[in-house]
Every structure is written in structure tokens, then in C-alpha cells.
Design an enzyme around this catalytic site. Sequence first.
Site, PDB file in Angstrom:
ATOM      1  N   ASP A 175     -54.816 -41.571  65.357  1.00  0.00           N
ATOM      2  CA  ASP A 175     -56.089 -41.688  66.059  1.00  0.00           C
ATOM      3  C   ASP A 175     -55.775 -42.282  67.441  1.00  0.00           C
ATOM      4  O   ASP A 175     -54.638 -42.688  67.703  1.00  0.00           O
ATOM      5  CB  ASP A 175     -57.012 -42.611  65.263  1.00  0.00           C
ATOM      6  CG  ASP A 175     -58.305 -42.931  65.983  1.00  0.00           C
ATOM      7  OD1 ASP A 175     -58.968 -41.995  66.445  1.00  0.00           O
ATOM      8  OD2 ASP A 175     -58.614 -44.124  66.112  1.00  0.00           O
ATOM      9  N   ASP A 227     -58.529 -44.266  70.057  1.00  0.00           N
ATOM     10  CA  ASP A 227     -59.261 -45.503  70.337  1.00  0.00           C
ATOM     11  C   ASP A 227     -59.186 -46.460  69.153  1.00  0.00           C
ATOM     12  O   ASP A 227     -59.528 -46.090  68.027  1.00  0.00           O
ATOM     13  CB  ASP A 227     -60.734 -45.202  70.641  1.00  0.00           C
ATOM     14  CG  ASP A 227     -60.974 -44.954  72.116  1.00  0.00           C
ATOM     15  OD1 ASP A 227     -60.425 -45.707  72.930  1.00  0.00           O
ATOM     16  OD2 ASP A 227     -61.722 -44.023  72.445  1.00  0.00           O
TER      17      ASP A 227
END
Length: 236
Positions: free
Chosen positions: A14, A16
Site C-alpha cells: 500500500d 499512504d
Amino acid sequence: MPTVTSRFDGILFDMDGTLVDSTDGVVGAWELFAEKYPGLDVTQVLSSSHGVRTVENLRLHCGITDPDELEREARRFEDAIVAESKKNGRHGIVALPGVVEIMKEIGPLHKSPNPRWAICTSATKSYASAALEAAGIPVPDVFVVSEDVEKGKPEPDPYLLGAKRCGLDPARCLVVEDAPAGVRSGKAAGCKTLALITSHTREQIDEAQPDYVVPNLSRVTMKAVENGIEVTIQTD
């Protein structure tokens, strides 16, 4: 402190809250949007919006239903994250602990034709590219963004697509996430999951039942091995 070492064919990150910290910019962007959407409760939105695509957050929290307006406002929101991240003494978009060290080890392995790591994010390509550049993290050849999937996290689509573009079996991949929705997405895709306690509480993360949990990537090392990446995790 006990350690677990495993070999994976690939790592699906991922962005953020996993690789970069954009908290200051996100807070600033929601505060900016609250000026146009007066009913917006920024505190409540921040508690539930992380790891979800911007268009879905805007539909839910701002009541935008027109597809064209959603796309325009999503672009404005994500542009605002970058712009607002350094205003009023904010520290900008930065790499999270442990990320620079991991990228020193595996950074070059993102290149085609046999990439060993990818990024699968709920952000748009424009914002995600700007955020990675700000944090000094390379943009990988396999870069799955919001526009690439019809169904975002917690559906498995982003991580299934990431593994497919890398030419890898999802069952041989490790998903690295900080959001319960992302952990659920990785699990639904058939991947092993490593969760970070950077944006949610331990209790919220545990509800998603990841395979491994650490505070952040400073507790993880990764190194290239033949046909994959060896991951060592310092567990609690």
C-alpha cells in the site's frame, strides 16, 4: 524479541500510511473541503476514510453523486493534499520509518520484466506519483492506482491486479498495509498480510486478522534472494 523470516515471490505495498505519511496534507485537504461542504465533520471523516478511494469518500461524506463532478473533486482533493501538506508549519509528505532502508535493499527490483515489488494504492495516479516523489520513493513499474480498478479495497481487485501485472501467484505474495480495508483486500486476494500500526489502533487492525503485525517498517528487513524477497519481521 522473536523474529519470523519467510521468502515471498513478491511484495505488494500500500502507499499512504505504509510507505508515506501524508497525514498533514490529508487533514488540510478535508479542512479545505469543509469550506465548500459545511456539513462535513472532519474529525469523523478522518476516523473512517483512510485506505478508501477518494471518489468513494467524497460520495459518502460530501454527497457527490455525479460521476464527472466526483472525478473533478477527487483531483482537487488530491492536489490539495500535496499543496496543504507544507502549509501552516506542516512537515509535508515524508517516508515512514524503515522505508528508506527497505528501498535501499529492494528498490531496483521493481523493474520489468520480472518485478518483485509493486504499489497498490487507493489514490489516483497523479497524487500517488506526486506523493512518492515528495517522499523520495521510486515509482515502480507495476503501479496499481484508483483508476485501474472498478472495485477498490476491501475488495481483492487492487492486489489481484498487482500480482497479475508482476506475473506472480497472489498466494506467494506479501501485502503490506496499514488500513483494515487494505488488510481485508489482501486476504481476499489470497496473499499473506503484514499490517502496520501507523494509522489505526491495534484493535482495529486485529479485527481484520492480518498474518503479521508490527508498529511500522522499522521492525522489518527485506533483501533480494533468488527468485524472490526474504522478509524478516520482528514480532511483538
